[in-house]
Design a protein around this motif. Structure first.
Motif, short mmCIF file in Angstrom:
data_model
loop_
_atom_site.label_atom_id
_atom_site.label_comp_id
_atom_site.label_asym_id
_atom_site.label_seq_id
_atom_site.Cartn_x
_atom_site.Cartn_y
_atom_site.Cartn_z
N ASN A 56 -5.32 4.93 2.18
CA ASN A 56 -6.25 4.84 3.29
C ASN A 56 -5.82 5.72 4.45
OD1 ASN A 56 -7.83 2.78 1.99
ND2 ASN A 56 -6.23 1.32 2.51
N SER A 106 -4.60 0.65 -0.73
CA SER A 106 -5.48 -0.35 -1.32
C SER A 106 -5.45 -0.24 -2.83
CB SER A 106 -6.93 -0.16 -0.86
OG SER A 106 -7.10 -0.45 0.50
N PRO A 141 -11.90 -3.39 -2.74
CA PRO A 141 -10.52 -3.09 -2.35
C PRO A 141 -9.70 -4.33 -2.02
CG PRO A 141 -11.97 -2.83 -0.45
CD PRO A 141 -12.83 -3.34 -1.60
N VAL A 151 -5.99 -4.79 0.03
CA VAL A 151 -5.04 -4.01 0.82
C VAL A 151 -3.64 -4.60 0.69
CG1 VAL A 151 -4.52 -3.07 3.09
CG2 VAL A 151 -6.90 -3.47 2.43
#
Length: 629
Positions: free
Chosen positions: A585, A591, A603, A605
């Motif tokens: 990202n 992610s 996604p 994270v």
């Protein structure tokens, strides 16, 4: 409230939003104060990209970033060109950001929407209203008011069928079923394309599809029948008919009336991830009422349109309870909707039984894969669908074009069966269409039914969406015509509104717009998927995979087990095991991104919390942190 830009373009602003004009800019702000829409009259520019850049420079250059992708939309509402810019945002930004450029002659007007993702979801109808209603000065809307509808004869039905066939081809939808009815009989029920990729068996009018949220209108029809029987009324508190019901606090619970159960007007946000990833298919009723009891609305009753499947699920269980008080809740709605709706209407192929819906003549689900091609999704797609269809009234039914034509005809006849008997009172059939909350310009949501009057006539309809299935039912009272569209692919979603539009074009000699809408959607969808795929490593980053814990847990979404398979990795949730790639990202986070067509680009994270490894999943208004076990 009607408003104008400095160039004289008109638009509609929802109540509660503030407006500030400054030169070429009109700035709108949501009641929460964390979401803004700028309407910028740029004037002449070389192209859409240049116009969008100029708009950012005039409004908020400090917040600008390069567009990720700019895709075209057909010219509509008096505009000669429309282009939409999407932007790359990191999940942790929780930011909703896009721009739309409109050209009339040489001059451009640009809308920039920028703000908190949660507010963007909550205020989605109000944000869409600005875009839907934006028109250049002096433009006159198309209206079919007072126009006599043409008969749906064989030639016009063939035209509609041809449109569906071409739309399915462009969008990569393997097949679709169609039905058209008037007030007396089904005029046509049939299909185009095939039930499954790789199998030449054609779709016909008796092919079974998951109809998803089109079940909601049938659930409210059950409630209407119960109102006729004196077992409830629309305006009484839900706790008077089902004392165990609870929504958040005691104060909120006391406000919930029967009509609120399927009105999408209570301010309750979606909570679909629990259903999709962590539901108990054997105890959906228990899950429904437990989740509702733990949820408070995020806006006031009647303030905004917020779709919530749990409330609709509760409506069905309560209808079942009132019909068969001694029957287990997870079976009562099934018995009630069968006995009081489907059988009386002659809907012999409609069922809540997943096994029955997926046997014999049934359409298989499909979705676009990471390469931009349609793919059969019998694995995770059907696991998702099975989990969701246990929440019966919210979207559990399987049906056919022939059966749904009977339901649409019943709606056209305002509660009369085909033999002319008034089975449900017209007053209670129509009460389900009464406005509870606005959905857009001249569009309102009732109870499991939406009514659009943006063409000067009422069009009553509702859509349905599950993994690999998209559908719509349409009732046009002034024409005495109804229609059904069932598709067996996720990209069938882009056929629904054009199908309605094409039907209106055929009936009222409307401007030919539907075909261009499909073509633009097909181009846009593929471009978006391929662009996003460029940023995802399908073979996940080895270092990121090695750093994962063996398993995680979230109180709402349940357990997550990490399954390493060679160079790949799967995340095994309670209801599905999903392959994930990785994505770096812009904010430096990593992610894990789903590569399965059913969950494509979902996604999670990577992070830490209190010294433990975490994976964070989000929908627009909720954050779910999985913590290592």
């Amino acid at each position: 409230m009607s408003a104008t830009t400095t160039s004289g373009a008109t638009f509609t602003l929802s109540p509660g939003w503030t407006k500030k004009a400054d030169g070429k800019i009109v700035e709108l702000e949501a009641p929460e104060g964390d979401y803004k829409i700028a309407l910028v009259d740029v004037g002449p520019a070389a192209d859409a990209a240049a116009a969008i850049t100029a708009a950012w420079n005039l409004w908020a250059p400090q917040n600008a970033r390069p567009a990720k992708l700019i895709t075209a939309r057909p010219a509509r509402n008096g505009w000669d060109d429309r282009q939409v810019a999407s932007y790359e945002t990191s999940p942790n930004e929780k930011r909703d950001l896009y721009a739309v450029a409109y050209r009339r002659g040489a001059d451009w007007t640009v809308i920039i929407a920028d703000g908190a993702e949660a507010t963007g979801e909550k205020r989605l109808a109000a944000i869409g209203l600005v875009q839907q209603s934006l028109r250049p000065a002096g433009f006159k809307r198309e209206s079919f008011a007072g126009v006599t509808a043409k008969p749906m004869d064989a030639a016009r039905i063939a035209d509609l069928r041809s449109f569906v066939e071409q739309a399915a081809k462009e969008l990569g939808v393997p097949g679709a079923a169609i039905a058209v009815t008037d007030r007396t009989r089904t005029l046509y029920a049939g299909g185009v394309g095939v039930r499954s990729l790789g199998d030449p068996t054609p779709i016909d009018g008796d092919t079974s599809f998951a109809i998803a949220s089109n079940t909601k209108g049938m659930a409210t029809l059950l409630l209407a029948k119960l109102v006729d029987e004196g077992k409830l009324n629309w305006d009484q508190p839900v706790t008077q008919v089902y004392k165990q019901f609870r929504l958040g606090s005691d104060e909120t619970t006391s406000k919930v009336l029967v009509r609120h159960l399927v009105c999408a007007c209570t301010g309750l946000p979606r909570k679909d991830l629990q259903v999709i990833l962590n539901s108990d298919p054997k105890a959906a009723a228990k899950d429904t009422f437990a989740q509702l009891a733990a949820t408070e609305p995020t806006s006031g009753f009647g303030e905004v349109f917020q779709y919530n499947n749990l409330m609709a699920s509760a409506a069905g269980y309560i209808g079942g309870y009132l019909s068969y008080p001694g029957v287990d809740l997870d079976r009562a709605f099934d018995q009630a909707v069968n006995g009081k709706v489907w059988k009386p209407l002659g809907m012999t192929r409609t069922t809540l039984d997943f096994a029955a819906g997926t046997s014999g003549n049934w359409a298989r689900p499909h979705a676009m894969n990471i390469d931009g091609k349609p793919e059969l999704i019998l694995g995770n797609g059907q696991k998702l669908n099975y989990a969701f269809t246990r929440y019966g009234a919210a979207g559990g039914a399987w049906s056919t074009a022939n059966d749904l034509a009977r339901y649409v005809r019943f709606e056209l006849n305002e509660g009369k069966l085909d033999d002319g008997r008034q089975y449900v009172s017209a007053a209670n059939v129509l009460r389900r269409r009464a406005a509870n909350v606005p959905v857009g310009e001249d569009r309102v949501y009732g109870m499991g039914m939406q009514v659009d009057s943006d063409y000067g006539i009422d069009v009553v309809h509702h859509g349905g969406s599950l993994g690999g299935y998209k559908s719509d039912i349409i009732i046009i009272p002034s024409a005495g015509i109804g229609a059904v569209l069932l598709t067996n692919a996720d990209d069938g979603q882009s056929m629904l509104r054009p199908f309605m539009r094409r039907l209106l074009e055929i009936l009222y000699d409307g401007k030919p717009e539907a075909a261009a809408d499909v073509t633009a959607a097909a181009t846009r969808i593929k471009a978006e998927v391929l662009k996003e795929a460029q940023s995802v490593s399908r073979v996940p980053d080895g270092t990121a995979v090695a750093a994962l814990a063996a398993s995680y847990e979230n109180a709402d979404l349940g357990p997550l087990k990490v399954i390493r398979d060679g160079k790949g990795v799967n995340f095994a949730f309670r209801s599905a095991s999903v392959p994930f790639g990785t994505k770096k990202n812009e904010d430096g986070t990593t992610s894990f991104v789903a590569t399965d067509p059913t969950f494509l680009f979902f996604p999670m994270v990577v992070g830490t919390k209190d010294g433990k490894k975490t994976l964070t999943a989000r929908d627009s208004q909720h954050e779910y942190v999985f913590v290592e076990r």
